[in-house]
Design a protein around this motif. Structure first.
Motif, PDB file in Angstrom:
ATOM      1  N   THR A  68       0.816  -1.219   0.000  1.00 25.31           N
ATOM      2  CA  THR A  68       0.000   0.000   0.000  1.00 25.31           C
ATOM      3  C   THR A  68       0.848   1.266   0.000  1.00 25.31           C
ATOM      4  O   THR A  68       0.327   2.361  -0.179  1.00 25.31           O
ATOM      5  CB  THR A  68      -0.907   0.045   1.243  1.00 25.31           C
ATOM      6  N   GLY A  69       2.151   1.090   0.248  1.00 24.30           N
ATOM      7  CA  GLY A  69       3.034   2.246   0.305  1.00 24.30           C
ATOM      8  C   GLY A  69       3.363   2.670   1.727  1.00 24.30           C
ATOM      9  O   GLY A  69       4.270   3.466   1.950  1.00 24.30           O
ATOM     10  N   ARG A  70       2.613   2.169   2.717  1.00 27.93           N
ATOM     11  CA  ARG A  70       2.895   2.502   4.117  1.00 27.93           C
ATOM     12  C   ARG A  70       4.270   1.955   4.491  1.00 27.93           C
ATOM     13  O   ARG A  70       4.614   0.835   4.155  1.00 27.93           O
ATOM     14  CB  ARG A  70       1.835   1.890   5.028  1.00 27.93           C
ATOM     15  N   GLU A  71       5.055   2.782   5.196  1.00 24.71           N
ATOM     16  CA  GLU A  71       6.408   2.401   5.593  1.00 24.71           C
ATOM     17  C   GLU A  71       6.579   2.544   7.094  1.00 24.71           C
ATOM     18  O   GLU A  71       5.837   3.267   7.750  1.00 24.71           O
ATOM     19  CB  GLU A  71       7.441   3.293   4.899  1.00 24.71           C
ATOM     20  N   GLY A  72       7.578   1.865   7.606  1.00 23.98           N
ATOM     21  CA  GLY A  72       7.878   1.963   9.023  1.00 23.98           C
ATOM     22  C   GLY A  72       9.258   1.416   9.320  1.00 23.98           C
ATOM     23  O   GLY A  72       9.909   0.844   8.457  1.00 23.98           O
ATOM     24  N   ASP A  73       9.684   1.619  10.554  1.00 25.02           N
ATOM     25  CA  ASP A  73      10.981   1.128  11.011  1.00 25.02           C
ATOM     26  C   ASP A  73      10.768   0.130  12.133  1.00 25.02           C
ATOM     27  O   ASP A  73       9.908   0.335  13.001  1.00 25.02           O
ATOM     28  CB  ASP A  73      11.836   2.284  11.534  1.00 25.02           C
ATOM     29  N   THR A  74      11.540  -0.923  12.114  1.00 23.70           N
ATOM     30  CA  THR A  74      11.508  -1.917  13.182  1.00 23.70           C
ATOM     31  C   THR A  74      12.862  -2.611  13.219  1.00 23.70           C
ATOM     32  O   THR A  74      13.806  -2.166  12.575  1.00 23.70           O
ATOM     33  CB  THR A  74      10.342  -2.917  12.983  1.00 23.70           C
ATOM     34  N   CYS A  75      12.967  -3.681  13.971  1.00 20.50           N
ATOM     35  CA  CYS A  75      14.207  -4.440  14.084  1.00 20.50           C
ATOM     36  C   CYS A  75      13.923  -5.920  13.859  1.00 20.50           C
ATOM     37  O   CYS A  75      12.808  -6.388  14.105  1.00 20.50           O
ATOM     38  CB  CYS A  75      14.818  -4.257  15.462  1.00 20.50           C
ATOM     39  N   VAL A  76      14.926  -6.640  13.435  1.00 18.33           N
ATOM     40  CA  VAL A  76      14.779  -8.081  13.251  1.00 18.33           C
ATOM     41  C   VAL A  76      14.433  -8.731  14.590  1.00 18.33           C
ATOM     42  O   VAL A  76      13.564  -9.593  14.674  1.00 18.33           O
ATOM     43  CB  VAL A  76      16.073  -8.695  12.664  1.00 18.33           C
ATOM     44  N   ILE A  77      15.100  -8.287  15.645  1.00 15.92           N
ATOM     45  CA  ILE A  77      14.879  -8.807  16.998  1.00 15.92           C
ATOM     46  C   ILE A  77      14.702  -7.614  17.921  1.00 15.92           C
ATOM     47  O   ILE A  77      15.392  -6.605  17.781  1.00 15.92           O
ATOM     48  CB  ILE A  77      16.077  -9.665  17.456  1.00 15.92           C
ATOM     49  N   ALA A  78      13.776  -7.717  18.862  1.00 15.84           N
ATOM     50  CA  ALA A  78      13.574  -6.644  19.845  1.00 15.84           C
ATOM     51  C   ALA A  78      13.258  -7.261  21.205  1.00 15.84           C
ATOM     52  O   ALA A  78      12.662  -8.330  21.294  1.00 15.84           O
ATOM     53  CB  ALA A  78      12.457  -5.713  19.409  1.00 15.84           C
ATOM     54  N   LEU A  79      13.656  -6.568  22.246  1.00 10.84           N
ATOM     55  CA  LEU A  79      13.490  -7.024  23.614  1.00 10.84           C
ATOM     56  C   LEU A  79      12.828  -5.916  24.411  1.00 10.84           C
ATOM     57  O   LEU A  79      13.318  -4.782  24.425  1.00 10.84           O
ATOM     58  CB  LEU A  79      14.874  -7.358  24.179  1.00 10.84           C
ATOM     59  N   ALA A  80      11.704  -6.229  25.056  1.00  9.11           N
ATOM     60  CA  ALA A  80      10.953  -5.209  25.788  1.00  9.11           C
ATOM     61  C   ALA A  80      10.627  -5.671  27.201  1.00  9.11           C
ATOM     62  O   ALA A  80      10.337  -6.845  27.435  1.00  9.11           O
ATOM     63  CB  ALA A  80       9.659  -4.881  25.049  1.00  9.11           C
ATOM     64  N   SER A  81      10.645  -4.726  28.115  1.00 13.04           N
ATOM     65  CA  SER A  81      10.237  -4.978  29.491  1.00 13.04           C
ATOM     66  C   SER A  81       8.799  -4.487  29.645  1.00 13.04           C
ATOM     67  O   SER A  81       8.545  -3.284  29.633  1.00 13.04           O
ATOM     68  CB  SER A  81      11.160  -4.240  30.461  1.00 13.04           C
ATOM     69  N   GLN A  82       7.876  -5.418  29.770  1.00 10.32           N
ATOM     70  CA  GLN A  82       6.466  -5.083  29.976  1.00 10.32           C
ATOM     71  C   GLN A  82       6.173  -5.122  31.471  1.00 10.32           C
ATOM     72  O   GLN A  82       7.009  -5.547  32.268  1.00 10.32           O
ATOM     73  CB  GLN A  82       5.570  -6.082  29.221  1.00 10.32           C
ATOM     74  N   LYS A  83       4.985  -4.721  31.843  1.00 11.82           N
ATOM     75  CA  LYS A  83       4.638  -4.675  33.262  1.00 11.82           C
ATOM     76  C   LYS A  83       4.722  -6.053  33.928  1.00 11.82           C
ATOM     77  O   LYS A  83       5.289  -6.193  35.012  1.00 11.82           O
ATOM     78  CB  LYS A  83       3.228  -4.103  33.432  1.00 11.82           C
ATOM     79  N   SER A  84       4.179  -7.071  33.283  1.00 12.04           N
ATOM     80  CA  SER A  84       4.098  -8.393  33.902  1.00 12.04           C
ATOM     81  C   SER A  84       4.996  -9.447  33.268  1.00 12.04           C
ATOM     82  O   SER A  84       5.007 -10.585  33.719  1.00 12.04           O
ATOM     83  CB  SER A  84       2.653  -8.900  33.837  1.00 12.04           C
ATOM     84  N   TYR A  85       5.699  -9.101  32.212  1.00 11.58           N
ATOM     85  CA  TYR A  85       6.510 -10.091  31.523  1.00 11.58           C
ATOM     86  C   TYR A  85       7.554  -9.414  30.648  1.00 11.58           C
ATOM     87  O   TYR A  85       7.568  -8.199  30.507  1.00 11.58           O
ATOM     88  CB  TYR A  85       5.640 -11.036  30.675  1.00 11.58           C
ATOM     89  N   ILE A  86       8.406 -10.230  30.058  1.00  6.19           N
ATOM     90  CA  ILE A  86       9.420  -9.778  29.110  1.00  6.19           C
ATOM     91  C   ILE A  86       8.978 -10.239  27.733  1.00  6.19           C
ATOM     92  O   ILE A  86       8.580 -11.396  27.557  1.00  6.19           O
ATOM     93  CB  ILE A  86      10.794 -10.385  29.444  1.00  6.19           C
TER      94      ILE A  86
END
Length: 129
Positions: free
Chosen positions: A52-70
């Protein structure tokens, strides 16, 4: 914020858990650049584009600290399937979605299986999210 500042800002015991997973990721895929993206530690940044033409940035792997889990995001596909789904049987203590693995602690992910998954992810095509 830098990756080091992100880790330093986490409370214990979460800091140690995230640092342990960060070490496994960095050892498994040392060629993937470590960055901060969307409040997460990212490895291997890339830009995606939908038909559709929509673009964005991300990573192959990402690590996040959530409230109740990783959360460990692995945005790689093989044979039209996300890699975390293909490894679900190897991580029985993880809650696995398409590209996300959720755990309470780093020990919930076997380091050997995780290393194999990460190396495979780095070599596979990145998902368009």
């Amino acid at each position: 914020m830098t990756p080091g500042e992100f880790l330093d800002g986490l409370p214990e015991p979460r800091r140690s858990e995230i640092a342990q997973l960060d070490a496994v990721i960095r050892a498994a895929v040392p060629d993937l650049e470590r960055v901060m993206q969307s409040g997460m530690l990212g490895y291997g940044p890339y830009r995606y584009r939908y038909a559709t033409g929509r673009e964005g940035d991300t990573c192959v792997i990402a690590l996040a600290s959530q409230k109740s889990y990783i959360s460990l995001y692995v945005n790689s596909v093989e044979d039209d399937g996300y890699l975390p789904e293909k490894y679900a049987d190897r991580f029985p203590r993880a809650n696995i979605g398409r590209a996300c693995m959720r755990v309470k602690r780093a020990a919930d992910l076997d380091p050997g299986d995780l290393t194999e998954l990460l190396r495979r992810a780095a070599a596979a095509p990145a998902a368009k999210i």
